[in-house]
Design a protein around this motif. Structure first.
Motif, short mmCIF file in Angstrom:
data_model
loop_
_atom_site.label_atom_id
_atom_site.label_comp_id
_atom_site.label_asym_id
_atom_site.label_seq_id
_atom_site.Cartn_x
_atom_site.Cartn_y
_atom_site.Cartn_z
N ASP A 129 7.03 -9.77 -4.02
CA ASP A 129 7.59 -8.55 -3.40
C ASP A 129 6.51 -7.49 -3.28
O ASP A 129 6.41 -6.78 -2.28
CB ASP A 129 8.74 -7.98 -4.25
CG ASP A 129 9.88 -8.98 -4.44
OD1 ASP A 129 9.83 -10.06 -3.83
OD2 ASP A 129 10.81 -8.68 -5.22
N GLU A 132 3.99 -8.29 -0.62
CA GLU A 132 4.60 -7.97 0.68
C GLU A 132 4.53 -6.46 0.95
O GLU A 132 4.18 -6.02 2.04
CB GLU A 132 6.05 -8.45 0.68
CG GLU A 132 6.73 -8.37 2.03
CD GLU A 132 8.11 -9.02 1.97
OE1 GLU A 132 8.18 -10.26 1.96
OE2 GLU A 132 9.10 -8.29 1.91
N ARG A 133 4.82 -5.69 -0.09
CA ARG A 133 4.81 -4.23 0.06
C ARG A 133 3.38 -3.74 0.37
O ARG A 133 3.18 -2.92 1.26
CB ARG A 133 5.32 -3.57 -1.24
CG ARG A 133 5.71 -2.11 -1.09
CD ARG A 133 5.85 -1.43 -2.44
NE ARG A 133 4.61 -1.43 -3.23
CZ ARG A 133 3.56 -0.67 -2.98
NH1 ARG A 133 3.56 0.17 -1.97
NH2 ARG A 133 2.47 -0.76 -3.74
N THR A 136 2.50 -4.67 3.99
CA THR A 136 3.28 -3.88 4.96
C THR A 136 2.75 -2.45 5.03
O THR A 136 2.63 -1.87 6.11
CB THR A 136 4.78 -3.85 4.54
OG1 THR A 136 5.21 -5.18 4.34
CG2 THR A 136 5.64 -3.19 5.61
N ALA A 145 4.52 -13.44 6.59
CA ALA A 145 5.57 -13.67 5.59
C ALA A 145 4.86 -14.02 4.30
O ALA A 145 3.79 -14.63 4.32
CB ALA A 145 6.47 -14.82 6.02
N VAL A 146 5.44 -13.59 3.18
CA VAL A 146 4.86 -13.94 1.87
C VAL A 146 5.71 -15.03 1.23
O VAL A 146 6.92 -14.88 1.08
CB VAL A 146 4.80 -12.69 0.95
CG1 VAL A 146 4.30 -13.09 -0.44
CG2 VAL A 146 3.89 -11.63 1.55
N THR A 172 10.54 -19.27 -0.17
CA THR A 172 10.60 -18.41 1.01
C THR A 172 11.95 -18.59 1.68
O THR A 172 12.55 -19.66 1.59
CB THR A 172 9.50 -18.75 2.03
OG1 THR A 172 9.62 -17.85 3.15
CG2 THR A 172 9.59 -20.17 2.56
N ASP A 174 12.01 -17.24 4.90
CA ASP A 174 11.57 -16.98 6.27
C ASP A 174 11.43 -18.31 7.03
O ASP A 174 10.65 -19.17 6.61
CB ASP A 174 10.22 -16.23 6.21
CG ASP A 174 9.73 -15.85 7.59
OD1 ASP A 174 9.62 -14.64 7.85
OD2 ASP A 174 9.45 -16.77 8.40
#
Ligand code: NAD
Length: 434
Positions: A129, A132-133, A136, A145-146, A172, A174
């Protein structure tokens, strides 16, 4: 597929070369220029059976390259694997994620086109998470996508484990990431390993739960070994007797000096810390950590007892320094605790390991490093087998006995049969056997 492997250590190098051997185009990146220079010269910075040949083959066939240029490797990759270290954080035992997050920041800047960023390093729940943060925030425009894809290989058998895994866990939800990851592992379809897709946090926890369970199994049989010594039973037979039960299984039931290495010690500690943070303490794993720490130090007591209660001024010879056979890895090896405790008790220590001598030179400056087992035994009051390398399994015992100052053999891996060794006139001490 084009793959960038960030971190070219035990996991990154093995994963990278195996992906290349599957037919993918792989760039292994490391921030350590010395490591990359030696790889470019064809020198492998770690010892792992079969690795040198497989690297040479895939470099020759132009599917594998090495670089310090992370942005270039990331820009053209379909999948970027993060395989950097996650050691214990000094002071509190949590996993130190600074290398992961630094890599994520560097990756973010270089992303081009849809890319799956995969954590292959062992990371606590929620690290994906945060990756990803970070990405982003740095690159709101990036398409990515992570995913989590923990690695279960064992050092010493890493290539075989990677190519013939029991399972491949991918975290995942995604759909595009799922497609890319299926393609990355497609060449393994013939071996039919289950590609097990789960939610990302679940994948992260699977890795820690697996290592905590295996460490518990090792620690369990080690404590049973202590009990065997007291009651006059044989731990080898107990292990076989329980291991024949399919519900238990025979693996990881070999009693010894306590687990070490680059994974179990730090991973058990990290999952304990995560569990405490989430108010769901793992008391069994807490006990495993404590029992194992004590055990590694306690092994020196076995040696001291065998030397008549004191090693002050005496020489002790250790065979095997790596945390297990077929690796040069000495991270958290039992040998380190044993050497420290013996030196604290006043012993002079000599040692030999087939592959870990370079690492030992850096970690153990006050140990006399020897050329082979026989050189090591010279003048010692006790010979201690710490790691079960093949070359220690059939020592010339009469020759060893002549070289030693006293015929004490302490076998912390139960390599020998007690009767065989005693027949040669040794005082023999092993683990969990009367
Ligand atoms: P390692 O220390 O051998 O290798 C890590 C490499 O990453 C080093 O060469 C380092 O220079 C490089 N690195 C660090 N930051 C970097 C960056 N920003 N960019 C490029 N390179 C960078 O570690 P390892 O044993 O390969 O372990 C890696 C991860 O895999 C850890 O999380 C570990 O827990 C996990 N793991 C290890 C094993 C094992 O048997 N060693 C097995 C399964 C999982």
């Amino acid at each position: 597929m084009k793959i960038a492997m960030i971190g070219s250590g035990y996991v990154g190098l093995v994963s990278g070369v195996c992906f290349a051997d599957f037919g993918h185009n792989v760039t292994c990146v490391d921030k350590d220029p010395g490591r990359i220079e030696s790889l470019l010269r064809g020198e492998i910075p770690i010892f792992e059976p079969g690795l040198e040949e497989l690297v040479a083959k895939n470099v020759r066939q132009q599917r594998l390259s090495f670089s310090t240029d992370l942005p270039a490797a990331v820009a053209e990759a379909d999948a970027v694997f993060i395989a950097v270290g996650t050691p214990s954080r000094r002071g509190d035992g949590h996993a130190d994620l600074s290398y992961i997050y630094a890599a994520a920041r560097d990756i973010a800047k270089a992303l081009k086109g849809f890319t799956v960023v995969v954590t292959k390093s062992t990371v606590p729940v929620g690290a994906g998470d945060e990756v990803e943060r970070i990405i982003t925030e740095a690159r709101p425009d990036a398409e990515f996508a992570v995913a989590s894809n923990p690695e279960f290989l064992r050092e010493g058998a890493a290539i075989d484990d990677f190519k013939r895994p029991d399972r491949i866990v991918v975290g995942t939800t995604d759909p595009r990431a799922r497609e890319v990851m299926s393609e990355v592992y497609r060449p393994l379809n013939l071996n039919q390993p289950p590609l097990y897709f789960v939610e990302r946090r679940t994948a992260e926890l699977i890795k820690y739960a697996a290592n905590a369970f295996l460490a518990t199994k090792v620690t369990f049989i080690n404590e049973i070994a202590d009990l065997c010594e007291k009651v006059g039973a044989d731990v080898q037979d107990v292990a076989r007797g329980i291991g024949m039960d399919n519900r238990i299984g025979s693996k990881f039931l070999h009693a010894g000096p306590g687990f070490g290495g680059s994974c179990f010690p730090k991973d058990t500690l990290a999952i304990v810390k995560t569990a405490q943070d989430y108010d769901a303490p793992l008391r069994i794993v807490e006990a495993v950590v404590a029992v194992n720490d004590q055990r590694k130090r306690g092994m020196a007591k076995k040696v001291i007892a065998a030397c008549g209660g004191s090693v002050r001024g005496k020489t002790v010879a250790l065979l095997g320094l790596a945390f297990k056979l077929n690796t040069d890895d000495m991270r958290d090896a039992p040998s380190i605790s044993i050497v420290t405790a013996l030196q604290d008790a006043g012993a002079k220590v000599r040692a030999y390991d087939p592959k870990a001598m370079d690492q030992a030179r850096a970690i153990m400056p006050h140990v006399t490093l020897c050329e082979d087992p026989y050189h090591c035994a010279e003048g010692a009051e006790a010979l201690v087998i710490v790691t079960e390398w093949d070359e220690f399994r059939a020592l010339d015992l009469p020759r060893i006995k002549k070289l030693l100052a006293a015929p004490n053999l302490i076998d912390l891996r139960n390599v020998y049969r007690p009767a065989d060794v005693r027949r040669h006139g040794f005082a023999y001490v092993s683990i969990g056997r009367a």
